[in-house]
Design an enzyme around this catalytic site. Sequence first.
Site, PDB file in Angstrom:
ATOM      1  N   ASP A  27     -40.553 -51.072 -18.732  1.00  0.00           N
ATOM      2  CA  ASP A  27     -40.195 -51.446 -20.104  1.00  0.00           C
ATOM      3  C   ASP A  27     -39.827 -52.921 -20.233  1.00  0.00           C
ATOM      4  O   ASP A  27     -38.832 -53.274 -20.870  1.00  0.00           O
ATOM      5  CB  ASP A  27     -39.047 -50.574 -20.625  1.00  0.00           C
TER       6      ASP A  27
ATOM      7  N   ASP B 166     -45.017 -48.580 -18.397  1.00  0.00           N
ATOM      8  CA  ASP B 166     -44.882 -48.798 -19.846  1.00  0.00           C
ATOM      9  C   ASP B 166     -44.302 -50.179 -20.139  1.00  0.00           C
ATOM     10  O   ASP B 166     -43.418 -50.329 -20.989  1.00  0.00           O
ATOM     11  CB  ASP B 166     -43.984 -47.719 -20.466  1.00  0.00           C
TER      12      ASP B 166
END
Length: 298
Positions: A138, A159
Site C-alpha cells: 500500500d 497493492d
Amino acid sequence: MLITVSAREKDKAQYSRLQEAIDAIPEGLKEAVTIRIKPGLYEEKVTIPASAPPILLLGEDRDGTILTWSDNAHTLGADGEPLGTFRTGTLSVMAESFTAENITIRNASGPGTGQAVAAFVDAGKAVFRRVRLLGDQDTLYTGKGKQYYNECYIEGDVDYIFGAATAVFDRCRLHNKRSRGYITAASTPQDEAFGYVFLDCVITGGEGVRDVYLGRPWRPYAHVAYIRTSIDESITAEGWHNWGQPDRETTSRYEEFASTGAGAAADERVSWSRQLTAEEAASYRIIHILDGWHPEGY
C-alpha cells in the site's frame, strides 16, 4: 537541512521541519505557496490540511531530499488503538490543489509489517513530478479527485497503488519488490470512465521476482489501463487476478495496448481482460482522461 516557504519572494521564511512550514501558512490564504526543501533526511509525518491553499513542495534533489516515517496498520495511535491503513501515511494530502516535485517520500516500516502508506493523496487535483514513492504494501493511496504522476518511481509489493481516484501515470517506473504481489488495487466508482491509466511506463522487478499481477479489483468496477508499457519478466503471463471473487470478472475493466517486453504476453492474459485497438487507445489522452484538466504548468 533547510525549508523555505513563500507566497511572495519578499515574504520568505525559513524552517527546519516541513510540518512547521505548512502550519505557518496563514489561515485563509488563497495565493499559491512554494515550499523549497534542501537535501536532507526529514524524519516526520506530514499532513497538508484541506484548508491549505495550493502548495508546491519543491525539493532541490530528488534522491537526496527524503521525507520518511514508519507507521503501519498495526502501529498504535495516540488513542491506544491500531492506526489501520488510512492513518499510516508519511505524507497525507487533503488539500484541493497540491504539487510535489523532486522529492522522495518513504514509508520505512519494512516488508511483512502490513499496510504502510508512503503518500495518502485525497486531494481535488494533485500532481507529482519526478517523485520517488518508496514502501512495500500500500505505498500509494489515491483517494479521490484527479491525480497526475510524471516521471515518478513507485515501488512496493502488495497493492502498492490503490484507491478510487482517476490517476494518470505518465512515463513512470513501477518496481516490484517481491514475487506473487500485485501492482494495483483500484476501487474505481462504477460511473467513472477512467481509474488508473499508465502511459509509456516501465515495469521492473527485483532479482528473482516473479508471478506479480498487474492488478486485482479492490471494488467491482476497477478500471486499469496500461498503454505502451514495457513489462519485464516479473509479471505473470495471465496478468490479472480476480481477488478470489469470480463475479468481479464481469465488472472489472482491465485493458492493455501495445505492451512490450518479456512480460507482455497478450495471448496468455485472462479472458476477461481486453487488448485495446489502436483507435481505442488513441482516445487515452491526458486531457480527456482528466476530464478537461491538463496538469502541465500546474
